[in-house]
Write a protein that holds these residues in place. Structure first.
Motif, PDB file in Angstrom:
ATOM      1  N   PRO A  55      31.581  46.745  42.989  1.00  0.00           N
ATOM      2  CA  PRO A  55      30.763  45.645  43.495  1.00  0.00           C
ATOM      3  C   PRO A  55      31.421  44.296  43.221  1.00  0.00           C
ATOM      4  O   PRO A  55      31.977  44.064  42.148  1.00  0.00           O
ATOM      5  CB  PRO A  55      29.458  45.773  42.707  1.00  0.00           C
ATOM      6  CG  PRO A  55      29.462  47.147  42.146  1.00  0.00           C
ATOM      7  CD  PRO A  55      30.896  47.537  41.987  1.00  0.00           C
ATOM      8  N   GLY A  56      31.356  43.408  44.193  1.00  0.00           N
ATOM      9  CA  GLY A  56      31.958  42.081  44.056  1.00  0.00           C
ATOM     10  C   GLY A  56      31.365  41.256  42.936  1.00  0.00           C
ATOM     11  O   GLY A  56      32.019  40.362  42.401  1.00  0.00           O
ATOM     12  N   GLU A  57      30.124  41.553  42.560  1.00  0.00           N
ATOM     13  CA  GLU A  57      29.475  40.806  41.478  1.00  0.00           C
ATOM     14  C   GLU A  57      30.186  40.998  40.146  1.00  0.00           C
ATOM     15  O   GLU A  57      30.021  40.208  39.219  1.00  0.00           O
ATOM     16  CB  GLU A  57      28.008  41.230  41.322  1.00  0.00           C
ATOM     17  CG  GLU A  57      27.130  40.876  42.496  1.00  0.00           C
ATOM     18  CD  GLU A  57      27.074  41.991  43.540  1.00  0.00           C
ATOM     19  OE1 GLU A  57      27.940  42.889  43.529  1.00  0.00           O
ATOM     20  OE2 GLU A  57      26.170  41.939  44.386  1.00  0.00           O
ATOM     21  N   LEU A  58      30.985  42.066  40.028  1.00  0.00           N
ATOM     22  CA  LEU A  58      31.677  42.344  38.774  1.00  0.00           C
ATOM     23  C   LEU A  58      33.019  41.624  38.662  1.00  0.00           C
ATOM     24  O   LEU A  58      33.641  41.648  37.610  1.00  0.00           O
ATOM     25  CB  LEU A  58      31.894  43.852  38.616  1.00  0.00           C
ATOM     26  CG  LEU A  58      30.632  44.689  38.457  1.00  0.00           C
ATOM     27  CD1 LEU A  58      30.963  46.159  38.523  1.00  0.00           C
ATOM     28  CD2 LEU A  58      29.938  44.361  37.152  1.00  0.00           C
ATOM     29  N   LEU A  59      33.477  40.985  39.731  1.00  0.00           N
ATOM     30  CA  LEU A  59      34.783  40.335  39.709  1.00  0.00           C
ATOM     31  C   LEU A  59      34.907  39.251  38.645  1.00  0.00           C
ATOM     32  O   LEU A  59      35.934  39.212  37.943  1.00  0.00           O
ATOM     33  CB  LEU A  59      35.148  39.775  41.083  1.00  0.00           C
ATOM     34  CG  LEU A  59      36.555  39.195  41.154  1.00  0.00           C
ATOM     35  CD1 LEU A  59      37.587  40.289  40.957  1.00  0.00           C
ATOM     36  CD2 LEU A  59      36.779  38.482  42.448  1.00  0.00           C
ATOM     37  N   PRO A  60      33.921  38.358  38.464  1.00  0.00           N
ATOM     38  CA  PRO A  60      34.088  37.384  37.374  1.00  0.00           C
ATOM     39  C   PRO A  60      34.314  38.055  36.015  1.00  0.00           C
ATOM     40  O   PRO A  60      35.141  37.590  35.218  1.00  0.00           O
ATOM     41  CB  PRO A  60      32.781  36.586  37.394  1.00  0.00           C
ATOM     42  CG  PRO A  60      32.301  36.706  38.793  1.00  0.00           C
ATOM     43  CD  PRO A  60      32.712  38.078  39.245  1.00  0.00           C
ATOM     44  N   LEU A  61      33.636  39.150  35.769  1.00  0.00           N
ATOM     45  CA  LEU A  61      33.833  39.874  34.521  1.00  0.00           C
ATOM     46  C   LEU A  61      35.257  40.431  34.452  1.00  0.00           C
ATOM     47  O   LEU A  61      35.921  40.332  33.423  1.00  0.00           O
ATOM     48  CB  LEU A  61      32.813  41.011  34.395  1.00  0.00           C
ATOM     49  CG  LEU A  61      32.970  41.923  33.186  1.00  0.00           C
ATOM     50  CD1 LEU A  61      32.759  41.146  31.901  1.00  0.00           C
ATOM     51  CD2 LEU A  61      32.007  43.084  33.276  1.00  0.00           C
ATOM     52  N   MET A  62      35.734  40.989  35.563  1.00  0.00           N
ATOM     53  CA  MET A  62      37.071  41.574  35.569  1.00  0.00           C
ATOM     54  C   MET A  62      38.159  40.508  35.445  1.00  0.00           C
ATOM     55  O   MET A  62      39.225  40.780  34.887  1.00  0.00           O
ATOM     56  CB  MET A  62      37.282  42.394  36.845  1.00  0.00           C
ATOM     57  CG  MET A  62      36.380  43.605  36.893  1.00  0.00           C
ATOM     58  SD  MET A  62      36.681  44.754  38.247  1.00  0.00           S
ATOM     59  CE  MET A  62      36.797  43.720  39.659  1.00  0.00           C
ATOM     60  N   LEU A  63      37.906  39.309  35.915  1.00  0.00           N
ATOM     61  CA  LEU A  63      38.893  38.232  35.791  1.00  0.00           C
ATOM     62  C   LEU A  63      38.907  37.611  34.400  1.00  0.00           C
ATOM     63  O   LEU A  63      39.954  37.203  33.899  1.00  0.00           O
ATOM     64  CB  LEU A  63      38.632  37.146  36.833  1.00  0.00           C
ATOM     65  CG  LEU A  63      38.881  37.536  38.296  1.00  0.00           C
ATOM     66  CD1 LEU A  63      38.454  36.405  39.218  1.00  0.00           C
ATOM     67  CD2 LEU A  63      40.334  37.892  38.515  1.00  0.00           C
ATOM     68  N   VAL A  64      37.760  37.544  33.767  1.00  0.00           N
ATOM     69  CA  VAL A  64      37.657  36.879  32.467  1.00  0.00           C
ATOM     70  C   VAL A  64      37.980  37.824  31.317  1.00  0.00           C
ATOM     71  O   VAL A  64      38.547  37.408  30.306  1.00  0.00           O
ATOM     72  CB  VAL A  64      36.247  36.270  32.297  1.00  0.00           C
ATOM     73  CG1 VAL A  64      36.008  35.792  30.898  1.00  0.00           C
ATOM     74  CG2 VAL A  64      36.055  35.132  33.267  1.00  0.00           C
TER      75      VAL A  64
END
Length: 170
Positions: A76-85
């Motif tokens: 899910p795209g909503e998890l991208l900030p978590l994956m980037l940080v």
């Protein structure tokens, strides 16, 4: 009780071996402060960059741009900030994860996946800054790409494991 017993055991072992335990402790603490002084500039720069990215909204823009790609691979795209940080800062990743869990619920697919991602990946750049800085290594060679591949594998495996164990919630 285990930690105090281990500390007492180490002190007794040192006394048995006729080592000046207090002097060794003070010398070790001094060496630790020297290591801290060597790695502190890297850590300050790294944490400043993370907070600037979050405050500027650059992470949100990246999430919007990469959401179609993530949807294709099952994340899910909503998890991208978590994956980037996450590879950069554990505290920032914990904040992003807490926001995801608060917004979607702890029992939702997103909440569970965020929790598993937090537990199955490492703060790569922080770890490299600390360990490589402590031993004065300036060229990381293949360590960074290999660690980032391991992080990506951890993110994908987390989503797969949650989907396998719990399914996806509508």
């Amino acid at each position: 009780m285990i930690v105090p017993l281990i500390l007492a055991g180490v002190a007794l072992y040192g006394c048995f071996r006729r080592v000046d335990v207090y002097t060794a402790l003070v010398q070790g603490a001094g060496d630790g402060l020297e290591v801290l002084m060597r790695i502190l500039p890297s850590l300050v720069g790294l944490l400043t960059a993370v907070y600037m990215l979050r405050a500027s909204g650059a992470l949100d823009l990246a999430a919007q741009a990469l959401t179609p790609l993530l949807d294709r691979i099952g994340l899910p795209g909503e998890l991208l900030p978590l994956m980037l940080v996450r590879p950069i800062s554990g505290s920032a990743a914990l904040g992003v994860g807490a926001e995801l869990i608060a917004a979607h619920g702890p029992d939702s697919y997103l909440g569970r996946t965020a929790a598993v991602m937090l537990g199955s990946t490492e703060t790569t750049f922080y770890t490299i800054a600390v360990y490589f800085g402590a031993v004065k290594i300036t060229k990381t060679r293949y360590a960074v790409p290999a660690a980032l591949c391991a992080d990506l594998t951890g993110f994908l495996a987390a989503a797969w494991a949650v989907r396998l164990c719990f399914g996806t919630n509508p």
